[in-house]
Write a protein that holds these residues in place. Structure first.
Motif, mmCIF file in Angstrom:
data_model
loop_
_atom_site.group_PDB
_atom_site.id
_atom_site.type_symbol
_atom_site.label_atom_id
_atom_site.label_comp_id
_atom_site.label_asym_id
_atom_site.label_seq_id
_atom_site.Cartn_x
_atom_site.Cartn_y
_atom_site.Cartn_z
ATOM 1 N N LEU A 11 0.846 -1.196 0.000
ATOM 2 C CA LEU A 11 0.000 0.000 0.000
ATOM 3 C C LEU A 11 0.883 1.248 0.000
ATOM 4 N N VAL A 14 -1.748 5.403 1.934
ATOM 5 C CA VAL A 14 -2.965 5.112 2.695
ATOM 6 C C VAL A 14 -2.630 5.512 4.133
ATOM 7 N N HIS A 15 -2.949 6.757 4.476
ATOM 8 C CA HIS A 15 -2.519 7.327 5.752
ATOM 9 C C HIS A 15 -3.560 7.195 6.859
ATOM 10 N N ASP A 16 -4.814 6.983 6.490
ATOM 11 C CA ASP A 16 -5.895 6.883 7.473
ATOM 12 C C ASP A 16 -5.745 5.581 8.264
ATOM 13 N N LYS A 17 -5.575 5.693 9.571
ATOM 14 C CA LYS A 17 -5.339 4.518 10.438
ATOM 15 C C LYS A 17 -6.512 3.539 10.407
ATOM 16 N N GLN A 20 -6.190 1.598 7.181
ATOM 17 C CA GLN A 20 -5.070 0.660 7.322
ATOM 18 C C GLN A 20 -5.494 -0.562 8.129
ATOM 19 N N LYS A 21 -6.211 -0.331 9.213
ATOM 20 C CA LYS A 21 -6.669 -1.424 10.070
ATOM 21 C C LYS A 21 -7.624 -2.350 9.312
ATOM 22 N N TYR A 23 -7.659 -2.906 6.097
ATOM 23 C CA TYR A 23 -6.834 -3.716 5.192
ATOM 24 C C TYR A 23 -6.122 -4.829 5.959
ATOM 25 N N GLN A 24 -5.581 -4.506 7.127
ATOM 26 C CA GLN A 24 -4.867 -5.512 7.917
ATOM 27 C C GLN A 24 -5.792 -6.659 8.308
ATOM 28 N N LYS A 35 1.718 -4.513 3.586
ATOM 29 C CA LYS A 35 2.854 -3.663 3.946
ATOM 30 C C LYS A 35 2.625 -2.272 3.377
ATOM 31 N N SER A 36 2.746 -1.270 4.231
ATOM 32 C CA SER A 36 2.719 0.115 3.765
ATOM 33 C C SER A 36 4.146 0.484 3.367
ATOM 34 N N PRO A 70 -3.300 7.264 -3.608
ATOM 35 C CA PRO A 70 -3.111 5.918 -3.080
ATOM 36 C C PRO A 70 -2.825 4.948 -4.229
#
Length: 133
Positions: A11, A14-17, A20-21, A23-24, A35-36, A70
């Motif tokens: 990624l 993609v800065h929005d936590k 990100q969560k 996606y994880q 992986k960012s 992104p």
């Protein structure tokens, strides 16, 4: 627990936590790594960043402005898993990423900036084609 494979999602921007969560969690469910990629690594071959054994990191650090859009690079072995990932992202309400590519023999040696420029050209060409239809 799902067994982790070598399948990986990279990624960019993609800065929005919360996103990100999401996606994880989705990747964990599907047995994918996520992986960012920090801007400093954007000159490295994408194959090396995503874990292709015969593509090596160069150690070159990127210090430029880069791109803000992104982007996503996918190393997924089956169409079924790719569809599960894309469907899962839609169902989770994860915002669409316009610039995405599947890792190939052809693009694995490219750096992130080169891949972004190619995806941007493709996206612009498809947008023109859609507007002319």
């Amino acid at each position: 627990m799902v067994k982790m494979s070598g399948e990986t999602i990279l990624l960019y921007n993609v800065h929005d936590k919360k996103i990100q969560k999401k996606y994880q969690l989705l990747c964990l469910k599907l047995g994918l790594r996520v992986k960012s990629v920090p801007k400093e690594q954007w000159l490295e071959p994408v194959g090396a960043l995503i874990g292709v054994k015969d593509v090596l990191l160069t150690g070159t650090k990127y210090e430029g402005e880069g791109f803000e859009d992104p982007m996503m690079i996918l190393k997924i072995y089956s169409n079924r898993k790719l569809e599960q990932f894309l469907d899962g992202a839609r169902k989770e309400g994860i915002p669409k990423i316009n610039y995405k590519a599947v890792l190939t023999e052809y693009n694995k040696e490219w750096d992130s900036l080169h891949l972004y420029e190619e995806l941007k050209k493709e996206h612009e060409a498809m947008s023109v084609n859609r507007s002319q239809s």
